[in-house]
Write a protein that holds these residues in place. Structure first.
Motif, PDB file in Angstrom:
ATOM      1  N   UNK A  96      -3.426   7.739  -4.005  1.00  0.00           N
ATOM      2  CA  UNK A  96      -3.441   8.653  -5.156  1.00  0.00           C
ATOM      3  C   UNK A  96      -2.505   8.103  -6.231  1.00  0.00           C
ATOM      4  N   UNK A  97      -2.841   8.403  -7.487  1.00  0.00           N
ATOM      5  CA  UNK A  97      -1.924   8.019  -8.564  1.00  0.00           C
ATOM      6  C   UNK A  97      -1.668   9.210  -9.489  1.00  0.00           C
ATOM      7  N   UNK A  98      -0.491   9.181 -10.067  1.00  0.00           N
ATOM      8  CA  UNK A  98      -0.108  10.171 -11.080  1.00  0.00           C
ATOM      9  C   UNK A  98       0.206   9.401 -12.355  1.00  0.00           C
ATOM     10  N   UNK A  99      -0.434   9.754 -13.452  1.00  0.00           N
ATOM     11  CA  UNK A  99      -0.143   9.115 -14.732  1.00  0.00           C
ATOM     12  C   UNK A  99       0.799  10.032 -15.509  1.00  0.00           C
ATOM     13  N   UNK A 100       1.995   9.527 -15.761  1.00  0.00           N
ATOM     14  CA  UNK A 100       3.033  10.311 -16.442  1.00  0.00           C
ATOM     15  C   UNK A 100       3.713   9.427 -17.485  1.00  0.00           C
ATOM     16  N   UNK A 101       2.899   8.820 -18.324  1.00  0.00           N
ATOM     17  CA  UNK A 101       3.391   7.802 -19.269  1.00  0.00           C
ATOM     18  C   UNK A 101       3.659   8.342 -20.667  1.00  0.00           C
ATOM     19  N   UNK A 102       3.529   9.673 -20.853  1.00  0.00           N
ATOM     20  CA  UNK A 102       3.767  10.225 -22.183  1.00  0.00           C
ATOM     21  C   UNK A 102       2.749   9.717 -23.182  1.00  0.00           C
ATOM     22  N   UNK A 103       3.183   9.551 -24.413  1.00  0.00           N
ATOM     23  CA  UNK A 103       2.280   9.127 -25.489  1.00  0.00           C
ATOM     24  C   UNK A 103       2.193   7.599 -25.518  1.00  0.00           C
ATOM     25  N   UNK A 104       1.378   7.062 -24.639  1.00  0.00           N
ATOM     26  CA  UNK A 104       1.239   5.617 -24.502  1.00  0.00           C
ATOM     27  C   UNK A 104      -0.196   5.197 -24.805  1.00  0.00           C
ATOM     28  N   UNK A 105      -0.463   4.663 -25.994  1.00  0.00           N
ATOM     29  CA  UNK A 105      -1.831   4.292 -26.395  1.00  0.00           C
ATOM     30  C   UNK A 105      -2.516   3.324 -25.435  1.00  0.00           C
ATOM     31  N   UNK A 106      -1.760   2.381 -24.865  1.00  0.00           N
ATOM     32  CA  UNK A 106      -2.366   1.408 -23.948  1.00  0.00           C
ATOM     33  C   UNK A 106      -2.881   2.092 -22.687  1.00  0.00           C
ATOM     34  N   UNK A 140       0.848  -1.199   0.000  1.00  0.00           N
ATOM     35  CA  UNK A 140       0.000   0.000   0.000  1.00  0.00           C
ATOM     36  C   UNK A 140       0.885   1.251   0.000  1.00  0.00           C
ATOM     37  N   UNK A 141       0.648   2.103  -1.016  1.00  0.00           N
ATOM     38  CA  UNK A 141       1.426   3.338  -1.144  1.00  0.00           C
ATOM     39  C   UNK A 141       0.506   4.545  -0.961  1.00  0.00           C
ATOM     40  N   UNK A 142       1.113   5.638  -0.546  1.00  0.00           N
ATOM     41  CA  UNK A 142       0.350   6.897  -0.526  1.00  0.00           C
ATOM     42  C   UNK A 142       0.177   7.406  -1.951  1.00  0.00           C
ATOM     43  N   UNK A 143       1.256   7.285  -2.732  1.00  0.00           N
ATOM     44  CA  UNK A 143       1.218   7.755  -4.124  1.00  0.00           C
ATOM     45  C   UNK A 143       1.936   6.755  -5.028  1.00  0.00           C
ATOM     46  N   UNK A 144       1.267   6.385  -6.118  1.00  0.00           N
ATOM     47  CA  UNK A 144       1.883   5.581  -7.166  1.00  0.00           C
ATOM     48  C   UNK A 144       2.016   6.450  -8.410  1.00  0.00           C
ATOM     49  N   UNK A 145       3.195   6.462  -8.981  1.00  0.00           N
ATOM     50  CA  UNK A 145       3.410   7.241 -10.199  1.00  0.00           C
ATOM     51  C   UNK A 145       3.643   6.264 -11.349  1.00  0.00           C
ATOM     52  N   UNK A 146       2.788   6.325 -12.332  1.00  0.00           N
ATOM     53  CA  UNK A 146       2.890   5.425 -13.478  1.00  0.00           C
ATOM     54  C   UNK A 146       3.739   6.111 -14.544  1.00  0.00           C
ATOM     55  N   UNK A 147       4.955   5.614 -14.738  1.00  0.00           N
ATOM     56  CA  UNK A 147       5.861   6.203 -15.718  1.00  0.00           C
ATOM     57  C   UNK A 147       7.114   6.764 -15.087  1.00  0.00           C
ATOM     58  N   UNK A 148       8.263   6.185 -15.422  1.00  0.00           N
ATOM     59  CA  UNK A 148       9.526   6.624 -14.851  1.00  0.00           C
ATOM     60  C   UNK A 148      10.327   7.506 -15.780  1.00  0.00           C
ATOM     61  N   UNK A 149       9.632   8.406 -16.450  1.00  0.00           N
ATOM     62  CA  UNK A 149      10.303   9.356 -17.323  1.00  0.00           C
ATOM     63  C   UNK A 149      10.512  10.685 -16.627  1.00  0.00           C
ATOM     64  N   UNK A 150      10.747  11.735 -17.417  1.00  0.00           N
ATOM     65  CA  UNK A 150      11.035  13.062 -16.865  1.00  0.00           C
ATOM     66  C   UNK A 150       9.916  13.559 -15.943  1.00  0.00           C
ATOM     67  N   UNK A 151       8.682  13.522 -16.437  1.00  0.00           N
ATOM     68  CA  UNK A 151       7.557  14.036 -15.651  1.00  0.00           C
ATOM     69  C   UNK A 151       7.313  13.185 -14.408  1.00  0.00           C
ATOM     70  N   UNK A 152       7.396  11.863 -14.553  1.00  0.00           N
ATOM     71  CA  UNK A 152       7.160  10.975 -13.419  1.00  0.00           C
ATOM     72  C   UNK A 152       8.183  11.161 -12.313  1.00  0.00           C
ATOM     73  N   UNK A 153       9.450  11.228 -12.696  1.00  0.00           N
ATOM     74  CA  UNK A 153      10.518  11.392 -11.706  1.00  0.00           C
ATOM     75  C   UNK A 153      10.423  12.744 -11.007  1.00  0.00           C
TER      76      UNK A 153
END
Length: 428
Positions: A165-175, A1-14
């Motif tokens: 809470x989640x943050x979606x930072x996956x860029x241009x990801x169609x899926x 269990x996390x307080x925040x999950x960030x989907x995407x380990x790119x510039x915006x996610x980090x």
């Protein structure tokens, strides 16, 4: 269990993860990265140097580099702009430099400097990084007898994770866009934004590497509709898509800032035209056809005994001048004294209003930027939280925001990540 999950380990996610952890160290934060490495786009950007931002420090001017997002980004840029980006990196020992065209890079000239900065900062702040964790499902969880909290379930190919809470930072990801669409968001269908033009034309064949200032117009009548944009240099809108700047002749056609501006602002229209359209090029953007014709007539009198081919009458790369002279029906040995009025008129047209047929596009270097993503109407730009579902935030190019080349897309990543991160840290 996390307080925040960030989907995407790119510039915006980090950047989001670092911002949250810095503001609220007590929160348990994790980044889910689908690949075996993080920050891969940072690694290759700017030819491996990482074009971190641009030296435009006025938010009202900065927004003009964004074909999609100009209106929405004005407020966010007043909160976190280019100067704040510089301060962030300098505080962490990364000095940046400004190049002549305004692009900013680390003094080290290596994107690894930026990557090391993020990775080290994340480790010091206790951010957990889960690699090889491609996300296959994102689902909101409603509080009930079984589930004692409102939050999220994010399933990767490895396992299921839960977060408040989640943050979606996956860029241009169609899926990922499809997952967001499934839970209620509107996705603006993506089309390429930064691309070069494929042109097969004798006038530019065999002279790759030639670069010069030019004005380029997409002929609206050729693609069946009018295109209106606000040009940075003019107050009035034009009923034709146009751009001015350096133009680079390549093995496959045309590139350079002038072409990339057109590709960004005309992303949807050019996609609808299936990337087959006509452009008009003025190789002497400070002059119009009649003025150039008058100049050529003067040269005819002054340089009468010289051959046209060897007398570059205007400021133009020699190889391009030769090509345009030949395209005007002028032979190699024709002297200025013997040139006809029709040939002069033809040359004036080639110099200021030559038309070229574009037959397709190519990706600009390693930059693959798209126009499209989460509909901006469904985002609160004071927090970057979803207006559709609580506790869902966005950062970077997953939204329908994109910019021309020059560090602007990274600045959007930093700004959106900073605002989302602060909102989460303060709310948690």
């Amino acid at each position: 269990m996390f307080d925040v999950l960030i989907v995407g380990g790119g510039a915006a996610g980090y950047f989001t993860a670092i911002t949250i952890a810095d503001k609220n160290p007590e929160l348990k934060i994790a980044i889910l990265e689908r690949g075996k490495e993080v920050l891969t786009k940072v690694k290759v950007s700017g030819g491996g140097r990482c074009n971190v931002t641009h030296a435009e420090f006025d938010p009202n001017e900065l927004v003009k580099y964004y074909p999609r997002g100009e209106k929405e980004l004005r407020g966010p840029f007043h909160t976190f702009c280019s100067g704040d980006t510089i301060a962030f990196f300098e505080k962490r020992g990364v000095d940046l430099k400004i190049e002549e065209d305004g692009r900013m890079f680390p003094v080290s000239n290596s994107s690894q400097t930026i990557i090391d900065c993020f990775v080290n900062e994340g480790e010091q702040l206790g951010v957990k990084v889960l690699k090889n964790s491609s996300v296959i499902a994102i689902e909101p969880i409603t509080k009930s007898d079984v589930n004692p909290f409102n939050g999220w379930m994010v399933e990767s190919i490895q396992k299921k994770y839960y977060a408040k809470k989640i943050v979606v930072a996956t860029g241009s990801n169609p899926k990922v866009w499809k997952m967001l669409e499934k839970i209620g968001h509107t996705i603006i269908s993506p089309v390429p934004s930064l691309f070069t033009f494929n042109i097969k034309d004798e006038r530019i064949d065999g002279i790759p590497g030639v670069s010069t200032l030019a004005k380029v117009e997409v002929l609206a009548k050729k693609i069946g509709k009018k295109i209106t944009i606000d040009l940075k240099s003019k107050t009035a809108s034009k009923t034709i898509l146009e751009a001015e700047g350096p133009l680079l002749i390549t093995h496959w056609g045309m590139s350079g800032p002038a072409i990339l501006k057109l590709s960004a602002w005309g992303a949807r229209e050019l996609n609808e035209a299936n990337y087959k359209f006509t452009i008009r090029v003025n190789w002497l953007p400070d002059y119009y056809k009649e003025a150039v014709l008058k100049l050529l007539m003067q040269v005819k009198d002054v340089e009468a005994k010289k051959t046209v081919l060897r007398t570059n009458a205007v400021e133009l790369p020699k190889r391009l001048w030769v090509k345009l002279v030949k395209a005007s029906g002028i032979s190699d040995d024709l002297k200025w004294a013997d040139i006809t009025k029709i040939q002069l008129q033809n040359l004036a047209v080639e110099l200021t209003a030559g038309e070229y047929m574009v037959e397709g596009k190519s990706t600009f270097k390693e930059e693959f930027v798209t126009a499209g993503g989460v509909d901006l109407k469904e985002i609160n730009f004071k927090t970057y939280e979803s207006k559709v579902i609580p506790n869902l935030y966005f950062a970077g190019e997953v939204t329908n925001v994109d910019a021309i080349t020059g560090g602007f897309n990274f600045q959007n990543a930093w700004t959106s990540a900073y605002i989302a991160g602060n909102a989460i840290a303060e709310k948690s």
